[in-house]
Design an enzyme around this catalytic site. Structure first.
Site, short mmCIF file in Angstrom:
data_model
loop_
_atom_site.label_atom_id
_atom_site.label_comp_id
_atom_site.label_asym_id
_atom_site.label_seq_id
_atom_site.Cartn_x
_atom_site.Cartn_y
_atom_site.Cartn_z
N GLU A 102 82.08 18.00 54.82
CA GLU A 102 83.10 18.50 55.76
C GLU A 102 84.05 17.39 56.21
OE1 GLU A 102 82.70 18.19 59.66
OE2 GLU A 102 80.52 18.23 59.82
N LYS B 285 73.26 19.38 67.26
CA LYS B 285 73.53 18.17 68.04
C LYS B 285 72.72 18.18 69.34
CE LYS B 285 78.11 17.46 66.24
NZ LYS B 285 78.35 18.87 65.94
N1 PSU Z 1 78.12 16.39 62.58
C1 PSU Z 1 78.39 15.15 63.07
N2 PSU Z 1 79.56 14.97 63.74
C2 PSU Z 1 80.46 15.97 63.93
C3 PSU Z 1 80.18 17.28 63.41
C4 PSU Z 1 78.98 17.43 62.74
O1 PSU Z 1 77.58 14.24 62.92
O2 PSU Z 1 81.51 15.75 64.56
C5 PSU Z 1 81.18 18.39 63.61
C6 PSU Z 1 81.00 19.55 62.61
O3 PSU Z 1 82.24 19.76 61.95
C7 PSU Z 1 80.65 20.74 63.46
C8 PSU Z 1 81.38 20.42 64.72
O4 PSU Z 1 81.03 21.97 62.88
O5 PSU Z 1 81.10 19.03 64.90
C9 PSU Z 1 80.93 21.29 65.91
O6 PSU Z 1 81.95 21.40 66.82
P1 PSU Z 1 81.83 22.48 68.02
O7 PSU Z 1 80.63 22.05 68.79
O8 PSU Z 1 83.13 22.31 68.79
O9 PSU Z 1 81.70 23.82 67.39
#
Ligand code: PSU
Ligand code: MN
Length: 306
Positions: A29, A163
Site C-alpha cells: 500500500e 494498530k
Molecule cells: N500500517 C502502518 N502505518 C500506516 C498504515 C498501516 O504501519 O500508516 C495505514 C494503512 O493504510 C491503513 C491506515 O489503512 O493506516 C488506517 O487509517 P485509518 O485509521 O484512518 O482508517
C-alpha cells in the site's frame, strides 16, 4: 466522454507476465509511504519491502494513484513522488472515485489497496497494521473503512494486528461480525502492532504459508467474498512490550483529543506523536514489522501459486 475509463488501472508488462505465469505477486500500500512514516524512512521502507518480496521469489506491486490514474506497481520515480509530495490524498473506498475523477494524487489505505489489488487479480497484500475500531468509537463513530473493505475483497492481508492505538477487543468483534477470519501466524495471540502480545487469544493459527493458502482457498470455495487476515507479531528484537507503550499511547490519544484532531488525520497524528515520544523506538518497530509482513506475504503468494 468515456467515464468508465477512469477506473482503468495500469499494470507494467512485467507484472502482467508475473500474474499469468504463476509467479506470486504481493500488493503493497502507499498510505504508509505518504502519511504513515516520516521521510526519509518512508521511501527507504518502500524500496526495502519491494526488495524483500523479490528476494523471496515473488513480484512486488506497490499500489497508488498517480494524477487520478490507479497504478498497480509504482515505479521508482512514482515512489519518490509519493514519498515527498504534500498533496497526496489519503484514499479509502469513499473517496477513491473522487480521486480518480479529480485527477488527484492518492495514497491508498488498506481499504483502497484491497479494492484495486482485487481488480487487478492480486491475492496477497502486506501492510503494517490495519485500521479498526477507535477507542471512544461509541461517541466518535470512528471505525476504519479498512474493516468493511476486508469484508468485501478476497485478498489475503498480512499485518501485525490492528494498530495499538485502537480498541483491539472491539476491532476483533467487528472482524468476527464481518466474517473475516483472523489467522495467527506462528502465534496463538493477536499481536498488537508495536508489541508481540495483546492478551487476546485467537482461534485460528497457521505455522507455514501453505496452511494459510489452504485456509484462504477453503474460505473462498465456501462462497465468501472477503479477505483473510493474517496477523504476524513484530520481530522480538524490535518490539516494544505492551506495558511499556501503553502510557505513550494514552498521552498521544489525549493530545489528539485536546488538539481537536479528527477523521483521517487521527491515525497519522498518533503514529507521529508516538514516534516522537519514544525517540524513534516505535518507528523502528513499525519499520521492522512492515518488512516482516512483506516477507511473509511473499512466501504466502508463492504458496498460492504452487
Ligand atoms: N500500517 C502502518 N502505518 C500506516 C498504515 C498501516 O504501519 O500508516 C495505514 C494503512 O493504510 C491503513 C491506515 O489503512 O493506516 C488506517 O487509517 P485509518 O485509521 O484512518 O482508517
Ligand atoms: Mn477513521
Amino acid at each position: 466522454m468515456n467515464h468508465s475509463s477512469l477506473a482503468r488501472f495500469s499494470l507494467s508488462p512485467a507484472l502482467a507476465r508475473a500474474l499469468t505465469s504463476g509467479t506470486g505477486v504481493v500488493a503493497l500500500e502507499s498510505t504508509v509511504i505518504a502519511h504513515g512514516l516520516p521521510a526519509p524512512h518512508n521511501l527507504e521502507l518502500a524500496r526495502e519491502c519491494e526488495s524483500i518480496v523479490q528476494e523471496q521469489g515473488a513480484a512486488p506491486a506497490t499500489i497508488g494513484i498517480i494524477a487520478g490514474h490507479p497504478v498497480i506497481g509504482l515505479d521508482e520515480a512514482q515512489l519518490q513522488e509519493m514519498a515527498s509530495r504534500q498533496d497526496v490524498a489519503k484514499v479509502n473506498l469513499s473517496n477513491l472515485a473522487q480521486t480518480l475523477a479529480g485527477q488527484k494524487w492518492g495514497a491508498t489505505t488498506v481499504a483502497a489497496t484491497l479494492c484495486l489489488a482485487h481488480r487487478a487479480g492480486l491475492q496477497v497484500f502486506a501492510t503494517g497494521g490495519i485500521g479498526g475500531v477507535h477507542r471512544g468509537a461509541s461517541n466518535s463513530f470512528d471505525i476504519s473503512a479498512d474493516l468493511t473493505a476486508l469484508s468485501r475483497f478476497p485478498v489475503i492481508t498480512v499485518c501485525a494486528g490492528a494498530k495499538a492505538i485502537l480498541d483491539l477487543p472491539k476491532t476483533m468483534e467487528m472482524l468476527e461480525t464481518l466474517g473475516v477470519p483472523v489467522i495467527g501466524y506462528q502465534t496463538d495471540e493477536l499481536p498488537a502492532f508495536y508489541s508481540r502480545k495483546s492478551g487476546i487469544k485467537l482461534d485460528i493459527r497457521a505455522d507455514d504459508p501453505f496452511q494459510v493458502a489452504t485456509l484462504a482457498q477453503t474460505h473462498w470455495e465456501l462462497g465468501n467474498t472477503g479477505a483473510i487476515l493474517v496477523v504476524a507479531p513484530v520481530p522480538e528484537t524490535d518490539q516494544i512490550p505492551a506495558d511499556e507503550i501503553a502510557e505513550v499511547i494514552e498521552e498521544a490519544l489525549s493530545a489528539a483529543d485536546s488538539q481537536g484532531i479528527s477523521g483521517k488525520a487521527v491515525t497519522p497524528f498518533l503514529l507521529a506523536r508516538i514516534a516522537e515520544k519514544t525517540a524513534g523506538r516505535s518507528l523502528q518497530a513499525n519499520l521492522a514489522l512492515l518488512k516482516n509482513n512483506a516477507r511473509i506475504a511473499a512466501q504466502i503468494a508463492k504458496a498460492m501459486v504452487e
